[in-house]
Design an enzyme around this catalytic site. Sequence first.
Site, PDB file in Angstrom:
ATOM      1  N   ASP A   7       4.821   9.794  24.125  1.00 27.28           N
ATOM      2  CA  ASP A   7       5.768  10.691  23.473  1.00 27.28           C
ATOM      3  C   ASP A   7       6.990  10.798  24.409  1.00 27.28           C
ATOM      4  O   ASP A   7       6.888  10.508  25.613  1.00 27.28           O
ATOM      5  CB  ASP A   7       5.097  12.058  23.288  1.00 27.28           C
ATOM      6  CG  ASP A   7       6.081  13.123  22.860  1.00 27.28           C
ATOM      7  OD1 ASP A   7       6.821  12.893  21.895  1.00 27.28           O
ATOM      8  OD2 ASP A   7       6.107  14.191  23.517  1.00 27.28           O
ATOM      9  N   ASP A  31       9.957  13.651  24.115  1.00 25.51           N
ATOM     10  CA  ASP A  31      10.331  15.041  24.445  1.00 25.51           C
ATOM     11  C   ASP A  31       9.163  15.794  25.065  1.00 25.51           C
ATOM     12  O   ASP A  31       8.092  15.927  24.455  1.00 25.51           O
ATOM     13  CB  ASP A  31      10.785  15.764  23.178  1.00 25.51           C
ATOM     14  CG  ASP A  31      12.143  15.291  22.718  1.00 25.51           C
ATOM     15  OD1 ASP A  31      13.073  15.298  23.534  1.00 25.51           O
ATOM     16  OD2 ASP A  31      12.268  14.908  21.540  1.00 25.51           O
TER      17      ASP A  31
HETATM   18  C1  XBP Z   1      10.163  16.325  19.427  1.00 25.96           C
HETATM   19  C2  XBP Z   1      10.875  16.942  18.320  1.00 25.96           C
HETATM   20  C3  XBP Z   1      12.324  16.705  18.188  1.00 25.96           C
HETATM   21  C4  XBP Z   1      13.179  17.248  19.293  1.00 25.96           C
HETATM   22  C5  XBP Z   1      14.635  17.184  18.933  1.00 25.96           C
HETATM   23  O1  XBP Z   1       8.766  16.344  19.141  1.00 25.96           O
HETATM   24  O2  XBP Z   1      10.291  17.620  17.489  1.00 25.96           O
HETATM   25  O3  XBP Z   1      12.712  17.315  16.991  1.00 25.96           O
HETATM   26  O4  XBP Z   1      12.839  18.614  19.523  1.00 25.96           O
HETATM   27  O5  XBP Z   1      15.017  15.882  18.571  1.00 25.96           O
HETATM   28  P1  XBP Z   1       7.778  15.271  19.825  1.00 25.96           P
HETATM   29  P2  XBP Z   1      15.777  15.609  17.189  1.00 25.96           P
HETATM   30  O6  XBP Z   1       7.952  15.415  21.311  1.00 25.96           O
HETATM   31  O7  XBP Z   1       6.407  15.714  19.365  1.00 25.96           O
HETATM   32  O8  XBP Z   1       8.120  13.899  19.313  1.00 25.96           O
HETATM   33  O9  XBP Z   1      16.842  16.639  17.036  1.00 25.96           O
HETATM   34  O10 XBP Z   1      16.325  14.211  17.304  1.00 25.96           O
HETATM   35  O11 XBP Z   1      14.748  15.723  16.087  1.00 25.96           O
HETATM   36 MG    MG Z   2       6.662  16.074  22.802  1.00 25.98          MG
END
Ligand code: XBP
Ligand code: MG
Length: 253
Positions: free
Chosen positions: A15, A17
């Site tokens: 993953d 973020d």
């Molecule tokens: C990450 C997200 C994303 C980020 C923002 O979740 O949910 O929406 O918060 O990025 P994960 P965007 O780590 O579970 O993949 O604005 O591009 O969506």
């Molecule tokens: Mg994440």
Amino acid sequence: MVGVSGEDLRAVVFDVDGTLVDSERHGHRVAFNTAFAEAGLAHHWDEDEYGRLLDVPGGRRRIHRYLVDNGYEDAAAQELAARLHARKTALFRELAAAGRIPPRDGVERLLDELDAAGVALAVATTGSRGWVEPLLAGLFGGGRFAVVVAAEDVTALKPDPAAFEEAVRRLGVPAGAVVAVEDSGHGVVAATGAGLTCLAVANGYTRDHDFGRAALAVDRFGGPERARVLGGRGAALADGAVTVDTLRRLAAG
Ligand code: XBP
Ligand code: MG
């Protein structure tokens, strides 16, 4: 190599973020707030509220849900969320290009170890490709990840398993030879729903999430500070750090 009942480790799907990078609190949240302010809107997400809003995967959906919860009609919220999210994506790219989105401690060490061991690297994220690709290239080198699955590549976001299923399909290796690394409860549900063994590496926003389906949950990758076991097969963790051997042990079952 510890190959007992499972398969040898062939690939790791990360993953982005909260896992590879510390991006939410001082990255995405700041970009969302700047987009609101530039549009002349009084909305502002403080750190605690943003932590709760993270339960809605995907930035555009997160804005839309927030607007509807704050009295907007659905159609108006859809249109505004799309516009704000496009601007937010550009703003987040600028933060990344300015070096404001750091890798989590221990990530570069682990990626180097996996490269040296010949284990393929992949990414499965709910984030948008517009920032994911330049961020990964800037921090870890272009082409470092054999496969990058972003939000635009799937029709359902995490906790749906689609992103991990697509990553495994593109890698072309059996799911039993792949370990997923996640930071959130939704992410663990997505990875295990795709049949992958999952390591959870919690962070400040996710340490109280339910990691019950993860094979192992820890509070950091380890180095310089030692990783602490939060649940699961703690014996896989040697010397307070997630290493290539940790992931091999998890893959072996
Ligand atoms: C990450 C997200 C994303 C980020 C923002 O979740 O949910 O929406 O918060 O990025 P994960 P965007 O780590 O579970 O993949 O604005 O591009 O969506
Ligand atoms: Mg994440």
